[in-house]
Write a protein that holds these residues in place. Structure first.
Motif, PDB file in Angstrom:
ATOM      1  N   ARG A   1     -15.118  16.291 -26.218  1.00  0.00           N
ATOM      2  CA  ARG A   1     -13.854  16.128 -26.942  1.00  0.00           C
ATOM      3  C   ARG A   1     -12.977  15.092 -26.246  1.00  0.00           C
ATOM      4  O   ARG A   1     -12.343  14.247 -26.904  1.00  0.00           O
ATOM      5  CB  ARG A   1     -13.130  17.474 -27.001  1.00  0.00           C
ATOM      6  N   THR A   2     -12.951  15.134 -24.915  1.00  0.00           N
ATOM      7  CA  THR A   2     -12.194  14.132 -24.160  1.00  0.00           C
ATOM      8  C   THR A   2     -12.739  12.735 -24.415  1.00  0.00           C
ATOM      9  O   THR A   2     -11.977  11.767 -24.583  1.00  0.00           O
ATOM     10  CB  THR A   2     -12.243  14.451 -22.657  1.00  0.00           C
ATOM     11  N   GLN A   3     -14.078  12.619 -24.435  1.00  0.00           N
ATOM     12  CA  GLN A   3     -14.684  11.322 -24.739  1.00  0.00           C
ATOM     13  C   GLN A   3     -14.194  10.795 -26.074  1.00  0.00           C
ATOM     14  O   GLN A   3     -13.766   9.637 -26.187  1.00  0.00           O
ATOM     15  CB  GLN A   3     -16.207  11.418 -24.771  1.00  0.00           C
ATOM     16  N   LEU A   4     -14.234  11.641 -27.096  1.00  0.00           N
ATOM     17  CA  LEU A   4     -13.828  11.205 -28.430  1.00  0.00           C
ATOM     18  C   LEU A   4     -12.351  10.823 -28.468  1.00  0.00           C
ATOM     19  O   LEU A   4     -11.980   9.808 -29.058  1.00  0.00           O
ATOM     20  CB  LEU A   4     -14.121  12.306 -29.444  1.00  0.00           C
ATOM     21  N   GLU A   5     -11.504  11.634 -27.855  1.00  0.00           N
ATOM     22  CA  GLU A   5     -10.077  11.338 -27.888  1.00  0.00           C
ATOM     23  C   GLU A   5      -9.773  10.022 -27.176  1.00  0.00           C
ATOM     24  O   GLU A   5      -8.997   9.192 -27.677  1.00  0.00           O
ATOM     25  CB  GLU A   5      -9.301  12.496 -27.257  1.00  0.00           C
ATOM     26  N   GLN A   6     -10.387   9.832 -26.005  1.00  0.00           N
ATOM     27  CA  GLN A   6     -10.122   8.608 -25.256  1.00  0.00           C
ATOM     28  C   GLN A   6     -10.710   7.380 -25.948  1.00  0.00           C
ATOM     29  O   GLN A   6     -10.088   6.317 -25.975  1.00  0.00           O
ATOM     30  CB  GLN A   6     -10.684   8.734 -23.838  1.00  0.00           C
ATOM     31  N   SER A   7     -11.908   7.522 -26.495  1.00  0.00           N
ATOM     32  CA  SER A   7     -12.545   6.357 -27.114  1.00  0.00           C
ATOM     33  C   SER A   7     -11.891   6.005 -28.448  1.00  0.00           C
ATOM     34  O   SER A   7     -11.603   4.831 -28.724  1.00  0.00           O
ATOM     35  CB  SER A   7     -14.047   6.598 -27.302  1.00  0.00           C
ATOM     36  N   VAL A   8     -11.636   7.018 -29.287  1.00  0.00           N
ATOM     37  CA  VAL A   8     -11.072   6.741 -30.611  1.00  0.00           C
ATOM     38  C   VAL A   8      -9.644   6.218 -30.506  1.00  0.00           C
ATOM     39  O   VAL A   8      -9.305   5.160 -31.060  1.00  0.00           O
ATOM     40  CB  VAL A   8     -11.130   7.996 -31.503  1.00  0.00           C
ATOM     41  N   PHE A   9      -8.781   6.940 -29.791  1.00  0.00           N
ATOM     42  CA  PHE A   9      -7.372   6.548 -29.756  1.00  0.00           C
ATOM     43  C   PHE A   9      -7.088   5.460 -28.724  1.00  0.00           C
ATOM     44  O   PHE A   9      -6.145   4.686 -28.886  1.00  0.00           O
ATOM     45  CB  PHE A   9      -6.494   7.775 -29.491  1.00  0.00           C
ATOM     46  N   GLY A  10      -7.921   5.380 -27.679  1.00  0.00           N
ATOM     47  CA  GLY A  10      -7.669   4.392 -26.645  1.00  0.00           C
ATOM     48  C   GLY A  10      -8.419   3.092 -26.810  1.00  0.00           C
ATOM     49  O   GLY A  10      -7.937   2.028 -26.396  1.00  0.00           O
ATOM     50  N   GLU A  11      -9.619   3.142 -27.431  1.00  0.00           N
ATOM     51  CA  GLU A  11     -10.465   1.959 -27.509  1.00  0.00           C
ATOM     52  C   GLU A  11     -10.683   1.443 -28.934  1.00  0.00           C
ATOM     53  O   GLU A  11     -10.790   0.238 -29.143  1.00  0.00           O
ATOM     54  CB  GLU A  11     -11.828   2.247 -26.865  1.00  0.00           C
ATOM     55  N   ILE A  12     -10.758   2.349 -29.903  1.00  0.00           N
ATOM     56  CA  ILE A  12     -11.103   1.944 -31.269  1.00  0.00           C
ATOM     57  C   ILE A  12      -9.873   1.675 -32.115  1.00  0.00           C
ATOM     58  O   ILE A  12      -9.738   0.600 -32.721  1.00  0.00           O
ATOM     59  CB  ILE A  12     -12.002   3.011 -31.936  1.00  0.00           C
ATOM     60  N   VAL A  13      -8.956   2.634 -32.189  1.00  0.00           N
ATOM     61  CA  VAL A  13      -7.774   2.483 -33.051  1.00  0.00           C
ATOM     62  C   VAL A  13      -7.014   1.189 -32.775  1.00  0.00           C
ATOM     63  O   VAL A  13      -6.588   0.502 -33.720  1.00  0.00           O
ATOM     64  CB  VAL A  13      -6.849   3.713 -32.919  1.00  0.00           C
ATOM     65  N   PRO A  14      -6.813   0.786 -31.506  1.00  0.00           N
ATOM     66  CA  PRO A  14      -6.054  -0.456 -31.267  1.00  0.00           C
ATOM     67  C   PRO A  14      -6.722  -1.719 -31.800  1.00  0.00           C
ATOM     68  O   PRO A  14      -6.061  -2.765 -31.874  1.00  0.00           O
ATOM     69  CB  PRO A  14      -5.952  -0.505 -29.727  1.00  0.00           C
ATOM     70  N   THR A  15      -8.003  -1.654 -32.176  1.00  0.00           N
ATOM     71  CA  THR A  15      -8.681  -2.841 -32.704  1.00  0.00           C
ATOM     72  C   THR A  15      -8.675  -2.910 -34.224  1.00  0.00           C
ATOM     73  O   THR A  15      -9.136  -3.901 -34.802  1.00  0.00           O
ATOM     74  CB  THR A  15     -10.148  -2.884 -32.239  1.00  0.00           C
ATOM     75  N   VAL A  16      -8.187  -1.863 -34.886  1.00  0.00           N
ATOM     76  CA  VAL A  16      -8.180  -1.835 -36.350  1.00  0.00           C
ATOM     77  C   VAL A  16      -7.029  -2.680 -36.869  1.00  0.00           C
ATOM     78  O   VAL A  16      -5.898  -2.557 -36.401  1.00  0.00           O
ATOM     79  CB  VAL A  16      -8.071  -0.384 -36.861  1.00  0.00           C
ATOM     80  N   HIS A  17      -7.309  -3.518 -37.852  1.00  0.00           N
ATOM     81  CA  HIS A  17      -6.307  -4.449 -38.363  1.00  0.00           C
ATOM     82  C   HIS A  17      -5.492  -3.854 -39.512  1.00  0.00           C
ATOM     83  O   HIS A  17      -5.372  -4.436 -40.596  1.00  0.00           O
ATOM     84  CB  HIS A  17      -6.983  -5.751 -38.790  1.00  0.00           C
TER      85      HIS A  17
END
Length: 486
Positions: A310-326
């Motif tokens: 769950r920590t992996q998903l939260e960190q990756s989705v909100f920290g790494e993926i969401v900031p790249t969405v246009h």
């Protein structure tokens, strides 16, 4: 037990929508949306369904075109159940057995929209289709005849054009459909005025749809009917989340069907919404499941309950993926939050191994663009997306071949690895050598990734480091130690 038609009645509204296709998805998505909009927005529209291939409609006739959509899932942090009787289906016709009645719908003054789902292979042009076929074989040919009949009946009136909303899962589905229709108009040498009418009076809007629809719950049908209190051979099960993106803002005022039941977005840039779905929903799946499987999990729901994954998903989705969405950050974050609820759906057991199929091409399409954008934006490799490539290589790391697959090992058990046969053959060969060579060979395959991944500064070394830790301490322990890092 009573039949559904003994307890409910169809609603009376003008037919505003022609629906090509009677499948589970359209019934639990489009028809559900229209039924809710009739109730909540005063849309005041019914649907005429045309079955493009099936010849009879006994199931619909036996229930007076009524059926139930049963939504099961997670919403606002709580389990969610909804049973909606769909009452907006005016008629169900077969394109072959009811051809004349199908074509007669072209004369309806109230008709405004054409929705279709004829599978990914449905929007095609075949020059063997003839104008005097009743009906022609392909969906675009059927639609061309239908539109021409409407054009003729209303003498080319500009206000009698239709809005086409194909939901087939292909890129640029509206543009592709229009191109096919114009090809048939040219093949059949239909008058020039018709082609002008298609351009000026009609809209072919590309769309993106998002809802998981399981269809008829065969193994649970008796339990559903006991809960509902009636029989329904057209029961349709899906998840609560629903998003319909329509790539033409002109349609917004024509189609007021967005509700709290199913969100509809109108945009000039549908590609940004596609990017959001691919990066957040699909990317989260692809970047998580292979390592999670090696860590001992079998289903997405199990992963969501585990603190480390769950920590992996939260960190990756909100920290790494969401900031790249246009898209605006608040939209992307809201979509991501909905994705988490979908992953937590207590009514669905989504197997990690089923998601693992063809992971090489999935990682290229769903994760690699995000990794590169994140790297460019922040000047450092995103740890979880980088780890996900190492997890993929660890999952595929085996020399054992099975029947059309490779055989991987997890503890004392085995699992099947399914991907392109030529890629699996090469992987099995490289897996017999040193780990560094195995990693280098796969990452340098330009044909697999669209580029040489070893040329991305620091990526090969970082992947090798993750790969070594997975081998030494196990995937679960490595996920835990990564989650503890800043």
């Amino acid at each position: 037990m009573k039949n559904i038609r003994e307890l409910y009645r169809r609603e009376q509204h003008p037919v505003r929508v022609l629906q090509i296709g009677e499948g589970n998805f359209l019934r639990a998505f489009v028809d559900y949306a229209i039924d809710a909009a009739n109730e909540e927005n005063g849309f005041d529209g019914n649907v005429a369904i045309v079955m493009p291939r099936a010849r009879k409609n006994e199931r619909f006739a036996s229930q007076d075109n009524l059926y139930t959509v049963c939504l099961r899932g997670q919403k606002d942090g709580k389990p969610y159940k909804e049973n909606r009787v769909i009452r907006c289906i005016d008629s169900v016709l077969g394109a072959y057995d009811d051809y004349d009645a199908f074509m007669k719908l072209a004369e309806l003054d109230t008709l405004r929209f054409v929705v279709s789902n004829t599978t990914e292979a449905g929007i095609v042009y075949e020059d063997g289709d003839r104008f005097d076929d009743c009906p022609p074989k392909t969906f675009p040919a059927k639609l061309t005849k239908f539109l021409f009949a409407r054009y003729r009946h209303f003498h080319g009136a500009a206000d009698k054009g239709l809005v086409m909303l194909p939901v087939e899962l292909i890129d640029h589905n509206g543009e592709t459909l229009k191109r096919c229709v114009l090809q048939y108009a040219a093949l059949w040498q239909l008058e020039d005025g018709f082609q002008s009418w298609l351009d000026e009076a009609c809209i072919f809007a590309s769309t993106l749809v998002d809802r998981i629809v399981a269809g008829y719950p065969k193994d649970q049908a008796a339990a559903y009917e006991a809960e509902l209190g009636y029989t329904d051979c057209l029961l349709d099960q899906g998840e609560p989340f629903g998003l319909w993106v329509i790539g033409d803002p002109r349609v917004r005022d024509m189609l007021p069907i967005s509700t709290d039941k199913l969100q509809v977005e109108f945009t000039e840039d549908i590609e940004k919404f596609k990017e959001q779905k691919v990066r957040i929903l699909n990317g989260a799946h692809t970047s998580m499941v292979l390592g999670a499987y090696l860590a001992g999990f079998d289903y997405v729901g199990q992963c969501m309950k585990d603190k480390a994954v769950r920590t992996q998903l939260e960190q990756s989705v909100f920290g790494e993926i969401v900031p790249t969405v246009h898209l605006p950050e608040e939209k992307a974050k809201a979509f991501a939050a909905a994705v988490f609820e979908r992953f937590e759906n207590p009514f669905v057991n989504h197997a990690l191994l089923s998601i693992s199929l063809n992971s090489l091409s999935k990682w290229r399409a769903r994760v690699l663009p995000t990794l590169k954008d994140s790297f460019e934006k922040n000047g450092r490799l995103p740890k979880w997306l980088t780890y996900s490539l190492a997890a993929l290589l660890a999952f595929y790391h085996t020399t054992e071949q099975g029947d059309g697959c490779l055989i991987g090992h997890r503890g004392a058990g085995t699992y099947e690895i399914h991907d392109d046969a030529d890629k699996l053959e090469q992987i099995a060969k490289w897996a017999g050598g040193p780990d560094a060579e195995y990693i280098h060979e796969i990452m340098s395959q330009t044909g697999w990734w669209g580029e040489d991944l070893t040329k991305i500064a620091g990526l090969e070394q970082a992947v090798a480091g993750h790969f070594a830790r997975i081998a030494k301490i196990g995937a679960k322990a490595h996920i835990e130690e990564l989650g503890a890092q800043e």
